[in-house]
Motif scaffolding. Structure first.
Motif, PDB file in Angstrom:
ATOM      1  N   PRO A   7     -92.369  44.250   6.096  1.00  0.00           N
ATOM      2  CA  PRO A   7     -90.580  44.023   6.343  1.00  0.00           C
ATOM      3  C   PRO A   7     -90.421  43.736   7.866  1.00  0.00           C
ATOM      4  O   PRO A   7     -90.717  44.711   8.583  1.00  0.00           O
ATOM      5  CB  PRO A   7     -90.187  45.053   5.511  1.00  0.00           C
ATOM      6  N   HIS A   8     -89.718  42.800   8.072  1.00  0.00           N
ATOM      7  CA  HIS A   8     -89.173  42.658   9.465  1.00  0.00           C
ATOM      8  C   HIS A   8     -87.876  41.858   9.449  1.00  0.00           C
ATOM      9  O   HIS A   8     -87.647  41.048   8.642  1.00  0.00           O
ATOM     10  CB  HIS A   8     -90.303  42.131  10.462  1.00  0.00           C
ATOM     11  N   ILE A   9     -87.227  41.923  10.747  1.00  0.00           N
ATOM     12  CA  ILE A   9     -86.100  40.944  10.853  1.00  0.00           C
ATOM     13  C   ILE A   9     -86.298  40.329  12.203  1.00  0.00           C
ATOM     14  O   ILE A   9     -86.453  40.612  13.245  1.00  0.00           O
ATOM     15  CB  ILE A   9     -84.889  41.728  10.784  1.00  0.00           C
ATOM     16  N   THR A  10     -86.583  38.989  12.152  1.00  0.00           N
ATOM     17  CA  THR A  10     -86.833  38.122  13.259  1.00  0.00           C
ATOM     18  C   THR A  10     -85.592  37.726  14.049  1.00  0.00           C
ATOM     19  O   THR A  10     -84.572  37.408  13.398  1.00  0.00           O
ATOM     20  CB  THR A  10     -87.716  36.916  12.852  1.00  0.00           C
ATOM     21  N   ILE A  11     -85.762  38.191  15.415  1.00  0.00           N
ATOM     22  CA  ILE A  11     -84.463  37.715  16.187  1.00  0.00           C
ATOM     23  C   ILE A  11     -84.878  36.469  17.164  1.00  0.00           C
ATOM     24  O   ILE A  11     -83.794  36.152  17.886  1.00  0.00           O
ATOM     25  CB  ILE A  11     -83.877  38.795  16.683  1.00  0.00           C
ATOM     26  N   GLN A  12     -85.970  36.281  17.441  1.00  0.00           N
ATOM     27  CA  GLN A  12     -86.556  35.243  18.207  1.00  0.00           C
ATOM     28  C   GLN A  12     -87.873  34.644  17.609  1.00  0.00           C
ATOM     29  O   GLN A  12     -88.694  35.327  17.149  1.00  0.00           O
ATOM     30  CB  GLN A  12     -86.762  35.794  19.542  1.00  0.00           C
ATOM     31  N   ASN A  13     -87.861  33.306  17.507  1.00  0.00           N
ATOM     32  CA  ASN A  13     -89.246  32.663  17.281  1.00  0.00           C
ATOM     33  C   ASN A  13     -89.283  31.213  17.912  1.00  0.00           C
ATOM     34  O   ASN A  13     -88.139  30.703  18.326  1.00  0.00           O
ATOM     35  CB  ASN A  13     -88.995  32.671  15.988  1.00  0.00           C
ATOM     36  N   LYS A  14     -90.443  30.974  18.055  1.00  0.00           N
ATOM     37  CA  LYS A  14     -90.656  29.258  18.602  1.00  0.00           C
ATOM     38  C   LYS A  14     -90.334  29.559  20.018  1.00  0.00           C
ATOM     39  O   LYS A  14     -89.653  28.338  20.330  1.00  0.00           O
ATOM     40  CB  LYS A  14     -89.731  28.336  17.395  1.00  0.00           C
TER      41      LYS A  14
END
Length: 169
Positions: free
Chosen positions: A115-122
């Motif tokens: 479980p995680h909440i992504t706030i930045q990717n790519k």
């Protein structure tokens, strides 16, 4: 279900936490790729044609109480940053649904839940490292609540809300 597109299942989190993570996501996720508010994905690719999936979620939500989740750290995900979430209760709920849905799961959805909440990717690695370090400086673990499950239709980038099912236990 009136769609042939895959269905995504996410955990609905409390409004204050959702606003906090979404604000960070709007600040740090590349705007041209940010189609979504912050979310915690449980299943990435479920078949919309299987009523059993929707029935199982409604059954689970009718007896599940809202759950406390621990936001434990800011972590690197390679080309981005996420908040790590800990909850034995959430992992057990996920595992129970996995067992019921084995027939329809993709290899990704057969994996144990992280479980995680992504706030930045790519983004490039250096940008991700800088953000992870900056957010970690003042980070203190905190709690949020899981309030239900949400079905989304995947539209090759954006998602369309299908249904929210609140925990009622």
């Amino acid at each position: 279900m009136p769609t042939e597109n895959p269905v995504i299942l996410t955990l609905k989190i409390d409004p204050e936490a959702a606003a906090y993570f979404t604000d960070l996501r709007k600040q740090h996720f590349p705007a041209e790729r940010n189609y979504l508010d912050a979310h915690l994905t449980l299943f990435h690719h479920l078949p919309a044609s299987e009523d059993t999936i929707f029935e199982a979620v409604k059954t689970v939500c009718a007896i599940q109480k809202p759950m406390v989740l621990q936001v434990t750290e800011v972590v690197s995900i390679g080309a981005g940053v996420a908040f790590k979430i800990e909850s034995a209760e959430l992992k057990q709920l996920h595992k129970n649904l996995q067992q019921q849905w084995q027939l329809w799961l993709t290899p990704q959805d057969k994996q144990p839940l992280w479980p995680h909440i992504t706030i930045q990717n790519k983004v490039d690695r250096q940008t991700a490292v800088q953000l992870q370090q900056a957010l970690s400086l003042d980070f203190k673990p905190f709690e949020i609540q899981g309030l239900g499950l949400t079905f989304w239709e995947y539209l090759n980038g954006p998602w369309r809300l299908i249904e929210n099912v609140d925990f009622e236990g």
